[in-house]
Design a protein around this motif. Sequence first.
Motif, PDB file in Angstrom:
ATOM      1  N   GLY A 115       6.993  24.319 -60.831  1.00  0.00           N
ATOM      2  CA  GLY A 115       5.583  24.663 -60.698  1.00  0.00           C
ATOM      3  C   GLY A 115       5.303  26.107 -61.045  1.00  0.00           C
ATOM      4  O   GLY A 115       4.195  26.455 -61.468  1.00  0.00           O
ATOM      5  N   ALA A 116       6.303  26.970 -60.866  1.00  0.00           N
ATOM      6  CA  ALA A 116       6.144  28.378 -61.222  1.00  0.00           C
ATOM      7  C   ALA A 116       6.418  28.631 -62.707  1.00  0.00           C
ATOM      8  O   ALA A 116       6.311  29.772 -63.168  1.00  0.00           O
ATOM      9  CB  ALA A 116       7.079  29.229 -60.375  1.00  0.00           C
ATOM     10  N   GLY A 117       6.785  27.573 -63.436  1.00  0.00           N
ATOM     11  CA  GLY A 117       7.043  27.724 -64.855  1.00  0.00           C
ATOM     12  C   GLY A 117       8.470  28.064 -65.201  1.00  0.00           C
ATOM     13  O   GLY A 117       8.762  28.481 -66.323  1.00  0.00           O
ATOM     14  N   PHE A 118       9.395  27.870 -64.237  1.00  0.00           N
ATOM     15  CA  PHE A 118      10.802  28.187 -64.472  1.00  0.00           C
ATOM     16  C   PHE A 118      11.670  26.949 -64.332  1.00  0.00           C
ATOM     17  O   PHE A 118      12.774  27.005 -63.794  1.00  0.00           O
ATOM     18  CB  PHE A 118      11.274  29.264 -63.498  1.00  0.00           C
ATOM     19  CG  PHE A 118      10.545  30.568 -63.624  1.00  0.00           C
ATOM     20  CD1 PHE A 118      10.846  31.438 -64.653  1.00  0.00           C
ATOM     21  CD2 PHE A 118       9.546  30.896 -62.731  1.00  0.00           C
ATOM     22  CE1 PHE A 118      10.169  32.645 -64.775  1.00  0.00           C
ATOM     23  CE2 PHE A 118       8.858  32.092 -62.845  1.00  0.00           C
ATOM     24  CZ  PHE A 118       9.163  32.971 -63.873  1.00  0.00           C
ATOM     25  N   GLY A 119      11.194  25.807 -64.805  1.00  0.00           N
ATOM     26  CA  GLY A 119      11.932  24.562 -64.675  1.00  0.00           C
ATOM     27  C   GLY A 119      13.287  24.587 -65.341  1.00  0.00           C
ATOM     28  O   GLY A 119      14.209  23.884 -64.919  1.00  0.00           O
ATOM     29  N   GLN A 120      13.443  25.418 -66.388  1.00  0.00           N
ATOM     30  CA  GLN A 120      14.724  25.485 -67.091  1.00  0.00           C
ATOM     31  C   GLN A 120      15.807  26.141 -66.242  1.00  0.00           C
ATOM     32  O   GLN A 120      16.997  26.052 -66.562  1.00  0.00           O
ATOM     33  CB  GLN A 120      14.576  26.242 -68.414  1.00  0.00           C
ATOM     34  CG  GLN A 120      14.300  27.733 -68.256  1.00  0.00           C
ATOM     35  CD  GLN A 120      12.817  28.049 -68.084  1.00  0.00           C
ATOM     36  OE1 GLN A 120      12.024  27.166 -67.731  1.00  0.00           O
ATOM     37  NE2 GLN A 120      12.437  29.293 -68.361  1.00  0.00           N
TER      38      GLN A 120
END
Length: 269
Positions: A115-120
Amino acid sequence: MSPDSSSPATPSRGRGQSWRYPPRKPCPGSGVEAGFPKDREESARNWLFAFAGYSRIATLGEEVIDPGTSIPRAIVLGLGITLAVYTAVAVSALLLVGPAALSRSSASLVTALAGAGFGQWRWIVSVGATFATLGVLLSLMTGISRMLFAMAADHRMPSYLTRVHPVHRVPHLAEVTVGVILVAVVLLADLRAAIGFSSFTVLLYYAVTNISACTLTEQERLYTRNLAVPGLLGCLALAVTLPAASVGTGSAVMLAGISVYLAQRRRSS
């Protein structure tokens, strides 16, 4: 990735779409259905399980200087630090994705990270969770080995468990025994299904601890007896609200243990 895949699903978001999270699957024997917990009692049991590590400190009374002072201080500090860490993590996750998304996720911290944009970077959460689990197992080795040591000293367990390392002054054979048992359990059993059973037995011995606290004299106790009474009632209330399978299995183990104790007592008398 199909919804029926057994591999961990990664939250995804298309243009103009909200985050989509895989539904949480029921945990066998835990009493948790898909979605939110069944009731507030389930949440209370989960919180108890999350904070149960403080009791490990109390088993080290024979290995610290001035246990009457250092152990209460360590328990209060440990609970305070743990509460601060849990609060920081929970608030951060809630601010990132909200309670509804977290309740539907089978990997809450991975969901928050995505959700914070750091799924990788979700592999970092997996590594952290692995080390956290190892920490729990090490704390179990510390606490249970000391209990085995005390029981062996009272002639309730095999005498070899009372041996103390000549240099490090710890019950090393008891620790090795517990370690072997833990490895076997991890390899052969579903730990998720064991949580409910473990919660039942833990709640019972916490109830016994509260009863013991009620018997202390004013000179022996640190806190008022009024704290032990609600603690006892709360432990019993949570224990009886566990899933029937957990209560049944835990009761059977407790009854078996009582039978062995009574048989040993008759034999020694």
